[in-house]
Design an enzyme around this catalytic site. Structure first.
Site, PDB file in Angstrom:
ATOM      1  N   TYR A   1     -58.597 -85.837 -68.332  1.00 27.93           N
ATOM      2  CA  TYR A   1     -58.474 -86.802 -67.376  1.00 27.93           C
ATOM      3  C   TYR A   1     -60.255 -87.560 -67.598  1.00 27.93           C
ATOM      4  CZ  TYR A   1     -55.859 -86.379 -62.980  1.00 27.93           C
ATOM      5  OH  TYR A   1     -54.410 -86.331 -62.559  1.00 27.93           O
TER       6      TYR A   1
ATOM      7  N   ARG B   1     -59.426 -90.462 -68.998  1.00 28.03           N
ATOM      8  CA  ARG B   1     -59.019 -91.560 -67.847  1.00 28.03           C
ATOM      9  C   ARG B   1     -60.123 -92.526 -67.656  1.00 28.03           C
ATOM     10  NH1 ARG B   1     -54.665 -89.871 -63.851  1.00 28.03           N
ATOM     11  NH2 ARG B   1     -54.646 -92.029 -64.073  1.00 28.03           N
TER      12      ARG B   1
ATOM     13  N   VAL C   1     -56.994 -95.290 -58.463  1.00 28.23           N
ATOM     14  CA  VAL C   1     -58.031 -93.895 -58.374  1.00 28.23           C
ATOM     15  C   VAL C   1     -59.349 -94.427 -59.814  1.00 28.23           C
ATOM     16  CG1 VAL C   1     -56.455 -92.034 -58.405  1.00 28.23           C
ATOM     17  CG2 VAL C   1     -56.859 -92.542 -60.564  1.00 28.23           C
ATOM     18  N   ASP C   2     -59.300 -95.768 -60.038  1.00 28.10           N
ATOM     19  CA  ASP C   2     -60.230 -96.386 -60.843  1.00 28.10           C
ATOM     20  C   ASP C   2     -61.063 -96.793 -60.257  1.00 28.10           C
ATOM     21  OD1 ASP C   2     -59.056 -98.605 -59.688  1.00 28.10           O
ATOM     22  OD2 ASP C   2     -57.882 -98.490 -60.896  1.00 28.10           O
TER      23      ASP C   2
ATOM     24  N   HIS D   1     -55.565 -92.041 -53.522  1.00 21.65           N
ATOM     25  CA  HIS D   1     -54.765 -91.104 -54.146  1.00 21.65           C
ATOM     26  C   HIS D   1     -56.356 -90.306 -54.488  1.00 21.65           C
ATOM     27  CE1 HIS D   1     -50.663 -92.488 -54.759  1.00 21.65           C
ATOM     28  NE2 HIS D   1     -50.433 -91.814 -53.326  1.00 21.65           N
TER      29      HIS D   1
ATOM     30  N   GLY E   1     -48.732-105.526 -55.966  1.00 17.01           N
ATOM     31  CA  GLY E   1     -48.783-104.693 -57.203  1.00 17.01           C
ATOM     32  C   GLY E   1     -47.722-102.855 -57.476  1.00 17.01           C
ATOM     33  N   THR E   2     -47.393-102.680 -56.381  1.00 18.38           N
ATOM     34  CA  THR E   2     -46.766-101.504 -56.180  1.00 18.38           C
ATOM     35  C   THR E   2     -45.252-101.237 -56.411  1.00 18.38           C
ATOM     36  OG1 THR E   2     -46.656 -99.453 -54.421  1.00 18.38           O
ATOM     37  CG2 THR E   2     -46.572-101.635 -53.668  1.00 18.38           C
ATOM     38  N   SER E   3     -44.823-100.180 -56.926  1.00 16.12           N
ATOM     39  CA  SER E   3     -43.075-100.354 -57.109  1.00 16.12           C
ATOM     40  C   SER E   3     -42.351 -99.534 -56.146  1.00 16.12           C
ATOM     41  CB  SER E   3     -42.665 -99.891 -58.529  1.00 16.12           C
ATOM     42  OG  SER E   3     -43.700 -97.630 -57.901  1.00 16.12           O
TER      43      SER E   3
ATOM     44  N   ALA F   1     -50.672-109.744 -59.576  1.00 11.36           N
ATOM     45  CA  ALA F   1     -51.533-109.977 -58.472  1.00 11.36           C
ATOM     46  C   ALA F   1     -52.923-110.971 -58.546  1.00 11.36           C
ATOM     47  CB  ALA F   1     -52.276-109.018 -58.749  1.00 11.36           C
TER      48      ALA F   1
END
Length: 241
Positions: A66, A69, A103-104, A119, A187-189, A231
């Site tokens: 983490y 990231r 989560v950015d 999240h 932008g989500t699956s 997006a």
């Protein structure tokens, strides 16, 4: 529905709810969770890096993952997609709501305020005993595992495999999507629930749901309109930029 009708629906909507996923941050160079598993980390299963059992077994390793990231996220900048959503919020005021699976922290940095992070957030950590959330130290000063001002070890402030989404955030999102005239799914699956089910709340209440994604998703068959763009470009088209 065509693009002209989708633009009109969004322009006239009093209440707009937005769900974003990894696709909106990809333009800022943020890899998805699995795409970030390169080099040394490629040999691990996701559950080995992001689950309560993994953390209990080896908190130092989990924090190493983490921390990497976290550094990547701080180097990234919000892109036009983030900024266009912040502008849409200014236009819609209290009628706007944004739920992100990311989560950015890039939405907040772009200026979004009516926002829930379903999240969690990589920029912060949670006191393991009190549950309080604190911002992480700068990468140069970060010691892992970090300690809270209370003197307790902290865990990453993210939702792991096997954990529930924050109840307050999820309820706020469900209420917003149920009340929305127009929902945007960007932008989500559409495979991670319960977040992927939010747009269906809008449809059930008679609202319009517009998808922005370069690829078809599991939600595509249910959408009022799908725009096959990344997006930033898709949002620019919808907002008439």
């Amino acid at each position: 529905m065509n693009l002209t009708e989708a633009r009109a629906a969004l322009r006239n909507a009093k209440k707009v709810a937005v769900l974003t996923g990894a696709g909106i941050s990809a333009e800022s160079g943020i890899p998805t969770f699995r795409d970030a598993q390169t080099g040394h980390w490629a040999r691990f299963r996701p559950e080995d890096l992001a689950s309560p059992p993994a953390y209990a077994r080896d908190p130092e390793m989990v924090w190493e993952w983490y921390a990497g990231r976290y550094r990547d996220v701080l180097r990234a900048e919000p892109n036009d997609g983030h900024r266009l959503l912040a502008r849409l919020e200014q236009e819609k005021g209290d009628g706007f709501f944004l739920a992100t699976q990311n989560v950015d922290g890039l939405h907040a940095r772009a200026g979004s305020k009516r926002l829930v992070e379903l999240h969690g957030n990589l920029l912060s950590a949670r006191d393991e005993k009190t549950g309080e959330i604190f911002l992480l130290a700068t990468p140069d000063e970060l010691v892992t595992p970090p300690t809270s001002p209370n003197g307790n070890r902290m865990r990453p402030n993210v939702v792991w495999f096997g954990e529930f989404l924050p109840e307050d955030a999820l309820e706020a999102a469900q209420d917003a999507f149920a009340a929305a005239d127009v929902a945007l799914v960007i932008g989500t699956s559409g495979v991670v629930y319960p977040a992927a089910g939010l747009a269906l709340e809008t449809l059930r209440r008679g609202g319009t749901v517009i998808e922005v994604n370069p690829d078809e998703t599991e939600l595509t068959p249910y959408m009022s309109f799908s725009l096959r763009e990344k997006a930033s470009l898709g949002l620019a088209e919808l907002l008439g930029d």
